[in-house]
Design a protein around this motif. Structure first.
Motif, PDB file in Angstrom:
ATOM      1  N   ILE A   1       0.845  -1.196   0.000  1.00 35.08           N
ATOM      2  CA  ILE A   1       0.000   0.000   0.000  1.00 35.08           C
ATOM      3  C   ILE A   1       0.880   1.245   0.000  1.00 35.08           C
ATOM      4  CG2 ILE A   1      -1.555   1.374   1.425  1.00 35.08           C
ATOM      5  CD1 ILE A   1      -3.026  -1.103   2.167  1.00 35.08           C
ATOM      6  N   GLU A   2       1.936   1.235   0.827  1.00 40.41           N
ATOM      7  CA  GLU A   2       2.823   2.386   0.910  1.00 40.41           C
ATOM      8  C   GLU A   2       3.723   2.493  -0.316  1.00 40.41           C
ATOM      9  OE1 GLU A   2       4.940   1.971   4.541  1.00 40.41           O
ATOM     10  OE2 GLU A   2       3.155   2.097   5.809  1.00 40.41           O
ATOM     11  N   LYS A   3       4.208   1.363  -0.800  1.00 43.39           N
ATOM     12  CA  LYS A   3       5.080   1.346  -1.968  1.00 43.39           C
ATOM     13  C   LYS A   3       4.747   0.116  -2.786  1.00 43.39           C
ATOM     14  CE  LYS A   3       9.935   1.169  -3.368  1.00 43.39           C
ATOM     15  NZ  LYS A   3      11.334   1.037  -2.905  1.00 43.39           N
ATOM     16  N   SER A   4       4.159   0.321  -3.930  1.00 43.97           N
ATOM     17  CA  SER A   4       3.696  -0.785  -4.756  1.00 43.97           C
ATOM     18  C   SER A   4       4.890  -1.481  -5.406  1.00 43.97           C
ATOM     19  CB  SER A   4       2.722  -0.275  -5.824  1.00 43.97           C
ATOM     20  OG  SER A   4       2.206  -1.351  -6.579  1.00 43.97           O
ATOM     21  N   VAL A   5       5.289  -2.598  -4.831  1.00 45.01           N
ATOM     22  CA  VAL A   5       6.430  -3.365  -5.328  1.00 45.01           C
ATOM     23  C   VAL A   5       5.967  -4.712  -5.891  1.00 45.01           C
ATOM     24  CG1 VAL A   5       8.638  -4.440  -4.733  1.00 45.01           C
ATOM     25  CG2 VAL A   5       7.992  -2.265  -3.698  1.00 45.01           C
ATOM     26  N   TRP A   6       5.219  -5.475  -5.087  1.00 45.70           N
ATOM     27  CA  TRP A   6       4.681  -6.766  -5.481  1.00 45.70           C
ATOM     28  C   TRP A   6       5.780  -7.704  -5.974  1.00 45.70           C
ATOM     29  CZ3 TRP A   6       0.135  -7.486  -3.502  1.00 45.70           C
ATOM     30  CH2 TRP A   6      -0.742  -6.402  -3.364  1.00 45.70           C
ATOM     31  N   ARG A   7       6.778  -7.884  -5.117  1.00 44.49           N
ATOM     32  CA  ARG A   7       7.845  -8.847  -5.377  1.00 44.49           C
ATOM     33  C   ARG A   7       8.053  -9.680  -4.122  1.00 44.49           C
ATOM     34  NH1 ARG A   7      10.075  -7.510 -10.199  1.00 44.49           N
ATOM     35  NH2 ARG A   7      11.542  -9.233 -10.017  1.00 44.49           N
ATOM     36  N   CYS A   8       8.431 -10.931  -4.328  1.00 46.31           N
ATOM     37  CA  CYS A   8       8.674 -11.829  -3.202  1.00 46.31           C
ATOM     38  C   CYS A   8       9.883 -11.324  -2.422  1.00 46.31           C
ATOM     39  CB  CYS A   8       8.914 -13.246  -3.701  1.00 46.31           C
ATOM     40  SG  CYS A   8       9.350 -14.409  -2.383  1.00 46.31           S
ATOM     41  N   PRO A   9       9.766 -11.126  -1.104  1.00 46.61           N
ATOM     42  CA  PRO A   9      10.903 -10.626  -0.310  1.00 46.61           C
ATOM     43  C   PRO A   9      11.985 -11.661  -0.089  1.00 46.61           C
ATOM     44  CG  PRO A   9       9.064 -11.123   1.128  1.00 46.61           C
ATOM     45  CD  PRO A   9       8.560 -11.318  -0.277  1.00 46.61           C
TER      46      PRO A   9
ATOM     47  N   LYS B   1      15.960  -5.636  -5.187  1.00 41.21           N
ATOM     48  CA  LYS B   1      15.672  -4.455  -5.989  1.00 41.21           C
ATOM     49  C   LYS B   1      14.585  -3.601  -5.355  1.00 41.21           C
ATOM     50  CE  LYS B   1      16.917  -6.650 -10.346  1.00 41.21           C
ATOM     51  NZ  LYS B   1      16.436  -7.056 -11.684  1.00 41.21           N
ATOM     52  N   SER B   2      13.740  -4.236  -4.553  1.00 43.38           N
ATOM     53  CA  SER B   2      12.670  -3.477  -3.924  1.00 43.38           C
ATOM     54  C   SER B   2      13.157  -2.573  -2.811  1.00 43.38           C
ATOM     55  CB  SER B   2      11.620  -4.450  -3.352  1.00 43.38           C
ATOM     56  OG  SER B   2      12.230  -5.321  -2.424  1.00 43.38           O
ATOM     57  N   GLY B   3      14.455  -2.698  -2.442  1.00 44.15           N
ATOM     58  CA  GLY B   3      14.984  -1.818  -1.406  1.00 44.15           C
ATOM     59  C   GLY B   3      14.794  -2.352  -0.018  1.00 44.15           C
ATOM     60  N   ILE B   4      14.439  -3.654   0.139  1.00 47.21           N
ATOM     61  CA  ILE B   4      14.172  -4.237   1.450  1.00 47.21           C
ATOM     62  C   ILE B   4      15.216  -5.300   1.712  1.00 47.21           C
ATOM     63  CG2 ILE B   4      12.511  -5.483   2.867  1.00 47.21           C
ATOM     64  CD1 ILE B   4      10.369  -4.375   1.072  1.00 47.21           C
ATOM     65  N   GLU B   5      15.766  -5.389   2.929  1.00 51.97           N
ATOM     66  CA  GLU B   5      16.682  -6.439   3.279  1.00 51.97           C
ATOM     67  C   GLU B   5      15.856  -7.677   3.590  1.00 51.97           C
ATOM     68  OE1 GLU B   5      20.329  -3.842   5.166  1.00 51.97           O
ATOM     69  OE2 GLU B   5      19.391  -5.452   6.290  1.00 51.97           O
ATOM     70  N   ASP B   6      15.995  -8.683   2.728  1.00 48.63           N
ATOM     71  CA  ASP B   6      15.133  -9.856   2.822  1.00 48.63           C
ATOM     72  C   ASP B   6      15.831 -10.972   3.556  1.00 48.63           C
ATOM     73  OD1 ASP B   6      14.610  -9.189  -0.601  1.00 48.63           O
ATOM     74  OD2 ASP B   6      13.524  -8.375   1.113  1.00 48.63           O
ATOM     75  N   LEU B   7      15.022 -11.926   3.999  1.00 46.82           N
ATOM     76  CA  LEU B   7      15.515 -13.150   4.592  1.00 46.82           C
ATOM     77  C   LEU B   7      15.249 -14.273   3.615  1.00 46.82           C
ATOM     78  CD1 LEU B   7      14.180 -12.755   8.218  1.00 46.82           C
ATOM     79  CD2 LEU B   7      16.345 -12.029   7.283  1.00 46.82           C
ATOM     80  N   GLY B   8      16.265 -15.020   3.251  1.00 43.98           N
ATOM     81  CA  GLY B   8      16.085 -16.066   2.259  1.00 43.98           C
ATOM     82  C   GLY B   8      16.080 -17.428   2.903  1.00 43.98           C
ATOM     83  N   PHE B   9      15.435 -18.398   2.275  1.00 43.22           N
ATOM     84  CA  PHE B   9      15.404 -19.763   2.783  1.00 43.22           C
ATOM     85  C   PHE B   9      16.677 -20.468   2.343  1.00 43.22           C
ATOM     86  CE2 PHE B   9      13.570 -23.567   4.324  1.00 43.22           C
ATOM     87  CZ  PHE B   9      14.057 -24.556   3.523  1.00 43.22           C
TER      88      PHE B   9
END
Length: 372
Positions: free
Chosen positions: A254-262, A318-326
């Motif tokens: 809602i705040e930033k339309s990214v729609w990508r898996c983190p 690319k979405s600018g979020i530090e993700d946690l990967g499996f």
């Protein structure tokens, strides 16, 4: 002279693709449902002899539309209100066959009934365009409403761009988070047996891996909120077992339309998101467990030891979020940190341990001391 000829040539070339009523389809927005089309898509026609372009458009709000808007607004403060039914202006590139994403022309400036429209990212219209994703503009508070008779509204659009764009005005209904979660539970639930089958197929394929042997570990912590998940989701195309929380993911978009898996950074549109039924059951059965492991037969067991640290991929997406990967984990415990000797300056010489070598205190004299 050459500059004018070049601009005129570009204008003639672009004008071949401009239609009075272009057949343009905008992509459907996940958080909004179109109630009525107040103005069909109109092209932004550029004049070859002008750098700054300006077009004027009009749309009419019927008394019924004004009634709907007036009845579906919520007062936040004495002067501010939020509309669940909104009037939106959308811009896109002028395409014919494919659905077009929202896109702003260069140096866009929008006025509605003589009042300026604030563009996203805190930039007011008229400022130099920065790299920002296109999105619909809510102009509800700037429109004229009347329950007694239809009322006309005027839109002024100024821009600087040699490419062709179009604009439309829509009456839309905004969905709340709870409503979207309800729709997701109805249409996007994945049976627990499907996840178990995926686990059985995944483990034998990793049998030759040097790290993993007979189990897979995953976390019950959402990589976005760093809290335990309530509704674990992932996309149908994701190959990892790690999930993320549905409510957090929706609020983020809602705040930033990214729609990508983190986790894997693949596209994650709303129509491809599914709820993992197996993890839903596990979250209900575990309260204080934040990590589990899946076995070869599809069963699972909690990992209660605090020494078993879950390793995540901390690379920025690319979405600018530090993700946690499996990732897979070995049975070896993580390496211990080297011991660091700490000197407690609050202890006296008598309280220090005997195995440490005592160094007598040596006073430091100033230069003046040696001249007395």
């Amino acid at each position: 002279m050459m500059d004018l000829l070049l601009r005129r040539t570009l204008w003639r070339r672009n004008s071949l693709f401009v239609h009075e009523d272009p057949d343009v389809k905008f992509t459907k927005l996940p958080f909004y449902e179109c109630v009525s089309e107040l103005m069909q898509p109109k092209p932004l026609v550029a004049e070859w002899f002008c750098e700054s372009q300006t077009n004027y458009f009009k749309f009419v709000l019927s008394s019924e539309h004004s009634k709907i808007l007036d009845e579906n607004r919520k007062l936040n403060t004495c002067t501010d209100c939020e509309y669940t039914i909104q009037i939106q202006v959308r811009f896109c590139m002028l395409g014919i066959y494919l659905e077009q994403n929202d896109c702003f022309p260069k140096n866009l400036c929008v006025h509605v009934n003589g009042k300026i429209v604030t563009l996203p990212c805190g930039l007011q219209s008229g400022d130099v365009r920065t790299q920002r994703p296109g999105c619909p503009l809510d102009i509800t508070s700037l429109c004229h409403l009347s329950r007694s008779h239809p009322v006309s509204n005027q839109i002024k659009v100024s821009w600087e761009d040699s490419q062709n764009f179009c604009v439309t005005v829509l009456l839309v209904k905004k969905f709340k988070i709870n409503a979207m979660l309800g729709r997701l539970k109805q249409s996007g639930f994945r049976d627990a047996n499907n996840t178990k089958t995926t686990i059985k197929h995944k483990l034998p394929s990793d049998a030759d891996c040097e790290i993993i042997s007979t189990c897979l570990r995953t976390s019950l912590i959402c990589p976005l909120s760093m809290k335990r998940m309530e509704i674990p989701i992932r996309t149908e195309s994701c190959t990892h077992l790690q999930c993320f929380d549905a409510q957090t993911f929706l609020r983020m978009n809602i705040e930033k339309s990214v729609w990508r898996c983190p986790i894997c950074d693949k596209p994650a549109p709303l129509n491809q998101i599914v709820i993992d039924g197996l993890l839903v059951e596990i979250l209900k059965e575990t309260v204080d467990i934040n990590e589990i492991q899946f076995n070869e037969n599809g069963s699972w067991s909690p990992v209660e030891s605090s020494e078993n640290v879950v390793h995540y991929n901390s690379a920025k997406r690319k979405s600018g979020i530090e993700d946690l990967g499996f990732s897979h984990f070995s049975s070896e415990s993580p390496p211990k940190k080297s011991k660091v000797d700490v000197i407690d300056l609050t202890l006296t010489s008598d309280e220090e341990s005997n195995d440490q070598e005592w160094i007598p205190f040596q006073p430091v004299y100033s230069i003046d001391h040696f001249f007395h």
